[in-house]
Write a protein that holds these residues in place. Structure first.
Motif, mmCIF file in Angstrom:
data_model
loop_
_atom_site.group_PDB
_atom_site.id
_atom_site.type_symbol
_atom_site.label_atom_id
_atom_site.label_comp_id
_atom_site.label_asym_id
_atom_site.label_seq_id
_atom_site.Cartn_x
_atom_site.Cartn_y
_atom_site.Cartn_z
ATOM 1 N N MET A 36 0.836 -1.201 0.000
ATOM 2 C CA MET A 36 0.000 0.000 0.000
ATOM 3 C C MET A 36 0.875 1.257 0.000
ATOM 4 N N PHE A 37 1.889 1.244 0.875
ATOM 5 C CA PHE A 37 2.781 2.389 0.994
ATOM 6 C C PHE A 37 3.512 2.607 -0.327
ATOM 7 N N GLY A 38 4.047 1.515 -0.897
ATOM 8 C CA GLY A 38 4.768 1.618 -2.159
ATOM 9 C C GLY A 38 3.872 2.127 -3.277
ATOM 10 N N TYR A 39 2.637 1.621 -3.291
ATOM 11 C CA TYR A 39 1.688 2.030 -4.329
ATOM 12 C C TYR A 39 1.434 3.541 -4.254
ATOM 13 N N ASP A 40 1.254 4.035 -3.023
ATOM 14 C CA ASP A 40 0.999 5.474 -2.850
ATOM 15 C C ASP A 40 2.190 6.325 -3.277
ATOM 16 N N VAL A 41 3.403 5.833 -2.994
ATOM 17 C CA VAL A 41 4.602 6.574 -3.415
ATOM 18 C C VAL A 41 4.686 6.595 -4.932
ATOM 19 N N GLY A 42 4.472 5.427 -5.543
ATOM 20 C CA GLY A 42 4.662 5.307 -6.988
ATOM 21 C C GLY A 42 3.579 5.984 -7.804
ATOM 22 N N ILE A 43 2.352 5.951 -7.283
ATOM 23 C CA ILE A 43 1.230 6.411 -8.092
ATOM 24 C C ILE A 43 1.254 7.928 -8.269
ATOM 25 N N SER A 44 1.698 8.644 -7.232
ATOM 26 C CA SER A 44 1.562 10.103 -7.292
ATOM 27 C C SER A 44 2.416 10.723 -8.393
ATOM 28 N N GLY A 45 3.642 10.187 -8.603
ATOM 29 C CA GLY A 45 4.490 10.750 -9.656
ATOM 30 C C GLY A 45 3.881 10.598 -11.041
ATOM 31 N N GLY A 46 3.294 9.424 -11.318
ATOM 32 C CA GLY A 46 2.705 9.189 -12.638
ATOM 33 C C GLY A 46 1.441 9.988 -12.857
#
Length: 511
Positions: A36-46
């Motif tokens: 979940m944490f990784g997804y939130d970090v990765g999603i915002s840049g894209g």
């Protein structure tokens, strides 16, 4: 006890234990917090590089990216509101860590993970359904609270439920899940960016509901850890759970050790004040600086904004998302490398090797960008663009087998038990604070310092490598309860903090 990060471990002796299905299921479920944490970090840049998203929430930035001629390569995304969208999550995580340390202690790990799951689900709903900036930011803040609670409970849960002999590997499982989350986010973004009709960003933000749901449902299924039950005075229940997760009947040695550890921990009335004692100074200094250094490698800057960064280099929107997927995949694979080497080669070897590799990679990127990418012109040829991607990959891989997992592992394995939870809290907090600062400042720094930002991070990599050489001892293969004798008292600098004198009354931090 509190303690985010990865894993507070239990005693030195290896107790009888089978690796039971219950343990495996519990770990997979708990580690979805990392996803979940990784997804939130990765999603915002894209998402922040999708035109439809910018048009709706950040029209000013949208206009800047659309104007040809005027477009400044380094400055097109420099906008405090846009940075707040990304970084509000970390600020919320930072504040909620303190509440989480309380619930982890008094309500147990299981309930804390459930609370985190609920935050995640509600935050996802706000984000996916957002019609204005306020809804968007509220969603991110709720996700941040989820991160604060999950990063506190999950790693602790993992390390308490894992048998001693596979504790290190299960610890890094959380970090591995963060990297997998980032990769999935990048893959999903490269898909949703193509959706006609401009609602792709809603799909991206909404799919976070999957790991959020996994964590919420999972937290209802698993048992609470024996350590947590015993700590809250439920001795019988704790013993019963211990038998179930270890798959053996004779759990007395481990049971008694947990009871003893929890008795010692209870005697510490003010865990944070205890942390400032002279004998905990080395661990505290190392824990805090490792978190700061982890952020000042520039890794999050590169991960958050990889798509934006690659667009600055002149890749087109799709290409930049693909490049981000490549870096995401490198990240996952390299974390697996660290699972293999961390107990074989040792901590220091990984940190020192990576220091050299990160230094050189960033230096090359800085030089290429300095010579080729000017503010309003961009003559980066195909060949050089590939070199930049390769260097970014080299940088990400060396980070992922060093500062990524070890920035958490080393603090979690060096604190003595009574200071461990408070120490973890301080580590998580420092990490979130500096993640927030970098997330908030990065785009402005890119705009003002241009390629110099890479020199800025290169300088820090140099500093942290010297820090490792001089001040970080090797902790591989040392049982946790023997750290003081075998590590700190042998270290040329730290041993002066270990002479068993009573604490100086003021207990100042001589850092």
């Amino acid at each position: 006890m509190a303690g985010g990060g990865f894993g507070a471990a239990s005693g030195g002796g290896d107790f009888e234990a089978k690796i039971t299905p219950l343990v495996i299921i519990s770990c997979i479920m708990a580690a979805s917090g990392g996803l979940m944490f990784g997804y939130d970090v990765g999603i915002s840049g894209g998402v922040t590089s999708m035109p439809s998203f910018l048009k709706q929430f950040f029209p000013v930035v949208y206009k800047k990216t659309q104007e040809t001629g005027l477009e400044s390569n380094y400055c097109k995304y420099d906008n405090q509101g846009l940075q707040l969208f990304t970084s509000s999550l970390y600020l919320a995580a930072l504040i909620s860590t303190f509440f989480a340390s309380y619930t982890t202690r008094s309500l147990g790990r299981k309930l804390t993970m459930f609370i985190a799951g609920v935050f995640f689900v509600v935050g996802t709903v706000f984000n996916a359904a957002a019609v204005n900036l306020a809804m968007l930011i509220i969603g991110r803040i709720l996700l941040g609270c989820g991160v604060g609670f999950a990063n506190q409970a999950v790693p602790l849960f993992l390390s308490e439920i894992a048998p001693t002999r596979i504790r290190g590997a299960l610890n890094i499982l959380f970090q591995l899940n963060i990297t997998i989350g980032i990769l999935f986010a990048n893959l999903i973004n490269s898909g949703t960016a193509k959706i006609e009709g401009g609602y792709g960003w809603r799909v991206s933000l909404g799919l976070a509901g999957i790991p959020a749901g996994m964590l919420t449902v999972g937290s209802l299924i698993v048992v609470d850890t024996p350590n947590s039950l015993i700590e809250r005075g439920k001795l019988e229940e704790g013993k019963a759970v211990l038998k179930r997760i270890r798959g053996v009947d004779n759990v007395d040695p481990e049971f008694l050790e947990i009871v003893e550890a929890s008795r010692v921990a209870k005697e510490v009335k003010h865990p944070f004040r205890n942390l400032l004692k002279r004998r905990n100074r080395p661990q505290l200094v190392i824990a805090i600086w490792m978190q700061i250094f982890q952020q000042f490698t520039g890794i999050n800057a590169i991960m958050f904004y990889a798509p934006v960064l690659f667009q600055t280099l002149g890749f087109k929107s799709d290409a930049s998302l693909y490049s981000a997927v490549i870096t995401g995949a490198v990240n996952v694979l390299s974390t697996v490398v660290s699972i293999y080497f961390v107990d074989r080669a040792g901590r220091r070897v990984l940190l020192l090797e990576a220091g050299v590799q990160m230094f050189l990679s960033q230096l090359v990127v800085a030089i290429i960008m300095g010579l080729k990418v000017k503010d309003h012109s961009n003559n980066l040829g195909h060949g050089l663009a590939i070199v930049v991607v390769l260097m970014v990959c080299s940088f990400v891989s060396s980070f992922a087998w060093s500062w990524g997992p070890l920035g958490w592992l080393i603090p979690s394995e060096t604190f003595p038990l009574e200071a461990r939870s408070a120490g973890q809290s301080v580590a998580v907090c420092t990490n979130m604070l500096f993640t927030f600062i970098i997330a908030q400042a990065f785009l402005s720094m890119l705009c003002n310092m241009k390629f110099g930002i890479f020199l800025f991070f290169t300088f820090w990599v140099f500093v942290m490598t010297i820090f490792v050489v001089v001040l970080i001892p090797e902790t591989k293969g040392v049982p946790i309860e023997e750290m003081t004798e075998r590590v700190w008292k042998q270290h040329w600098f730290w041993k002066r903090f270990m002479d068993d004198v009573e604490d100086d009354p003021k207990g100042k931090l001589h850092a």
